[in-house]
Design an enzyme around this catalytic site. Structure first.
Site, short mmCIF file in Angstrom:
data_model
loop_
_atom_site.label_atom_id
_atom_site.label_comp_id
_atom_site.label_asym_id
_atom_site.label_seq_id
_atom_site.Cartn_x
_atom_site.Cartn_y
_atom_site.Cartn_z
CG HIS A 269 -2.06 0.93 1.10
ND1 HIS A 269 -1.98 2.25 1.41
CD2 HIS A 269 -3.32 0.71 0.64
CE1 HIS A 269 -3.15 2.81 1.16
NE2 HIS A 269 -3.97 1.90 0.68
CG ASP B 116 -8.68 -4.51 -2.53
OD1 ASP B 116 -9.87 -4.49 -2.23
OD2 ASP B 116 -8.09 -3.56 -3.06
N1 ACO Z 1 4.02 -7.47 -4.90
C1 ACO Z 1 5.36 -7.48 -5.08
N2 ACO Z 1 6.15 -6.42 -4.91
C2 ACO Z 1 5.56 -5.28 -4.55
C3 ACO Z 1 4.16 -5.19 -4.34
C4 ACO Z 1 3.40 -6.33 -4.50
N3 ACO Z 1 2.08 -6.32 -4.30
N4 ACO Z 1 3.87 -3.93 -3.98
C5 ACO Z 1 5.02 -3.26 -3.98
N5 ACO Z 1 6.05 -4.07 -4.32
C6 ACO Z 1 7.47 -3.72 -4.39
C7 ACO Z 1 7.78 -2.89 -5.62
O1 ACO Z 1 8.14 -3.71 -6.70
C8 ACO Z 1 8.93 -2.06 -5.11
O2 ACO Z 1 10.07 -2.88 -5.06
P1 ACO Z 1 11.54 -2.28 -5.39
O3 ACO Z 1 11.85 -1.36 -4.24
O4 ACO Z 1 12.42 -3.48 -5.50
O5 ACO Z 1 11.39 -1.54 -6.70
C9 ACO Z 1 8.54 -1.77 -3.65
O6 ACO Z 1 7.74 -2.89 -3.25
C10 ACO Z 1 7.79 -0.48 -3.45
O7 ACO Z 1 6.62 -0.54 -4.24
P2 ACO Z 1 5.99 0.66 -5.05
O8 ACO Z 1 5.42 0.12 -6.31
O9 ACO Z 1 6.97 1.78 -5.14
O10 ACO Z 1 4.84 1.10 -4.08
P3 ACO Z 1 3.66 2.07 -4.42
O11 ACO Z 1 3.37 2.82 -3.19
O12 ACO Z 1 3.97 2.87 -5.65
O13 ACO Z 1 2.45 1.11 -4.82
C11 ACO Z 1 0.60 -0.35 -4.62
C12 ACO Z 1 1.46 0.74 -3.93
C13 ACO Z 1 0.13 0.16 -5.98
C14 ACO Z 1 -0.63 -0.62 -3.76
C15 ACO Z 1 1.46 -1.62 -4.79
O14 ACO Z 1 1.88 -2.08 -3.52
C16 ACO Z 1 0.70 -2.70 -5.53
O15 ACO Z 1 0.66 -2.68 -6.77
N6 ACO Z 1 0.10 -3.70 -4.81
C17 ACO Z 1 -0.68 -4.72 -5.44
C18 ACO Z 1 -2.05 -4.19 -5.88
C19 ACO Z 1 -2.96 -3.98 -4.71
O16 ACO Z 1 -3.15 -4.85 -3.84
N7 ACO Z 1 -3.62 -2.81 -4.71
C20 ACO Z 1 -4.62 -2.46 -3.71
C21 ACO Z 1 -4.20 -1.28 -2.89
S1 ACO Z 1 -5.35 -0.96 -1.61
C22 ACO Z 1 -6.64 -0.25 -2.43
O17 ACO Z 1 -6.53 0.46 -3.38
C23 ACO Z 1 -7.93 -0.49 -1.85
#
Ligand code: ACO
Length: 461
Positions: A337, A395
């Protein structure tokens, strides 16, 4: 909202600019100094003071509204990781502590002690309703739940296999065409009517999107049912036989709606605010919010979690899937998140609710839940997820509950949209009623072509 800041005065102005590249650094002002942050352009030595603003809770905010006027420079913060886009009194999140408050009340208390419409009233008005206020509010919402009969003909324009979120984008946007003349957004009363219409009609619109996809007749709302019961009734009843809404399922649905009701300046809410900042029609703004929510990185994640679990199939395949995630070939949907770097408090309530629903349905041995629990256990003990502070979000569990409740996967995100509508309209109202509101207009870091002359244009003869 506080008034725009006066231009900051340069505090120093160095004569020589030795630095080859303009680097800008912000440093905290000395402790004795007033509550400001000093910004120094190291290429010129010029500095400017910017006021620090305190919220009621949460980190301080640097008020840089006059930055461009003062310095001729913009800030660069593409995904808004460090930028407060507005002032708000509605919802507060402390992502490190796993705290979520609606109007100051913890989400855990609201879920236990209030129903969804009480929470709606709270989000819209700032206080929980008195018994009389609640009675009137419930009456008003329930008496706005029918849609104009002509709206039902919109559905026929869509293919039966269209995603219900696509249908909702269209139909909710279409409401603007029905209420354009009675939606003067400068009139507080008309804003309330638009607000009630949106909250009340959304379950009907979502349920009908489902009914249309399965070729069943539309079921009309029933005013004697509560909000959650009505949603389930309109989705699952048919004209052929009576449909009893299970109290356990309607209670679970009510909780799910509360958990999703608002979440401060997330992608879809920010979309609604930005769309609304031009004084656009509120029904069209909410359609924009629905479009943003649909994405798998946001509200579409509940659907994506189920797809992911289906692909993994069996606990024995989890290690291989985790490897793919770590190799950046897949994402662990329902994890991570932008704001929560600790457990998402909604996920905790959701996990508990999930267990209750599965127990009630006698499905505690549900293989999909077992797979999800095992996946969660493995991920939470893996360094990759620990280092990145990736925890299950709301979720991760909502999809499993929805599935157990018999809600089809494609309807997971529409149900989320039903719940989030109150947050969208509360935030939209807050923005519109702010006398200092201005159109939202981000700046950019332009990296395209520099000005150039056009040569002769070659056209095909
Ligand atoms: N699975 C694997 N790796 C992940 C995930 C994940 N779900 N989420 C983040 N990471 C990793 C990224 O690859 C990144 O790694 P790095 O440092 O090696 O590059 C690091 O963790 C940081 O992630 P970001 O993408 O920079 O985090 P951001 O804050 O931009 O994204 C998000 C947040 C979009 C929610 C992301 O965690 C994601 O895509 N999760 C999966 C989708 C999801 O469950 N969304 C629901 C959110 S809650 C809602 O909207 C109700």
């Amino acid at each position: 909202m506080s008034k725009p800041a006066k231009p900051a005065k340069p505090v120093t102005a160095a004569k020589s600019a030795k630095a080859a590249k303009a680097a800008v650094v912000a440093k905290a002002a000395p402790a004795a100094a007033k509550e400001t942050v000093t910004l120094t352009d190291n290429s010129t030595g010029r500095s400017w003071d910017y006021k620090l603003v305190d919220g009621t809770v949460g980190p301080k905010v640097i008020d840089i509204r006059s930055l461009y006027a003062d310095t001729g420079m913009f800030t660069f913060d593409p995904a808004f990781t460090s930028t407060a886009s507005c002032e708000s009194k509605i919802t507060y999140i402390d992502g490190d502590a796993g705290v979520l408050l609606y109007r100051g009340y913890p989400i855990e208390d609201l879920v236990e002690r209030c129903d969804f419409l009480e929470v709606c009233y709270l989000l819209l008005n700032g206080e929980l309703p008195t018994p009389d206020e609640k009675k009137k509010f419930v009456y008003d919402i329930m008496h706005h739940s029918m849609v104009h009969e002509q709206l039902s003909t919109f559905y026929r324009g869509f293919r039966r296999d269209a995603h219900p979120m696509a249908v909702m984008c269209g139909v909710v946007g279409g409401l603007a065409a029905f209420y354009h003349d009675s939606t003067d957004i400068t009139d507080a009363h008309q804003r309330v009517v638009a607000t009630y219409r949106l909250i009340a009609k959304m379950p009907t619109i979502a349920a009908w999107a489902y009914k249309y996809s399965v070729g069943q007749p539309f079921i009309y709302p029933r005013n004697q049912m509560d909000f959650a019961q009505n949603l389930l009734h309109m989705m699952f009843a048919t004209p052929c036989e009576p449909y009893e809404v299970s109290p356990v399922l309607s209670k679970a649905m009510d909780r799910i709606l509360t958990l999703h009701a608002d979440h401060e300046q997330n992608a879809s809410t920010s979309t609604v605010r930005l769309a609304g900042s031009s004084d656009a029609n509120p029904f069209a703004c909410i359609a924009a919010g629905i479009a943003s929510l649909w994405g798998p990185a946001h509200g579409g994640a509940n659907e994506a979690v189920l797809k992911m679990l289906g692909e993994i199939g069996d606990p024995k395949n989890i290690p291989a899937f985790i490897k793919r995630v770590k190799d950046k070939k897949a994402k662990l949907m329902g994890f991570g998140h932008r704001v929560y770097k600790n457990f998402d408090p909604r996920a905790k309530v959701m996990a508990r609710t999930c267990q209750e629903v599965l127990d009630d349905l006698g499905r505690h041995n549900d293989p999909v839940l077992a797979l999800a629990v095992e996946l969660e256990r493995i991920a939470l003990s893996d360094q990759y997820f620990i280092e990145r502070k990736l925890y299950p979000n709301v979720d991760f569990y909502s999809g499993i509950i929805f599935r157990a409740m018999g809600i089809p996967v494609s309807m997971f995100t529409p149900v989320f949209a039903v719940a989030r509508t109150v947050g969208w309209v509360a935030q939209w109202n807050e923005m519109i009623s702010d006398p200092a509101k201005r159109i939202g207009r981000p700046r950019q870091l332009y990296t395209g072509a520099t000005p150039r002359k056009m040569g002769p244009i070659r056209r095909q003869r």
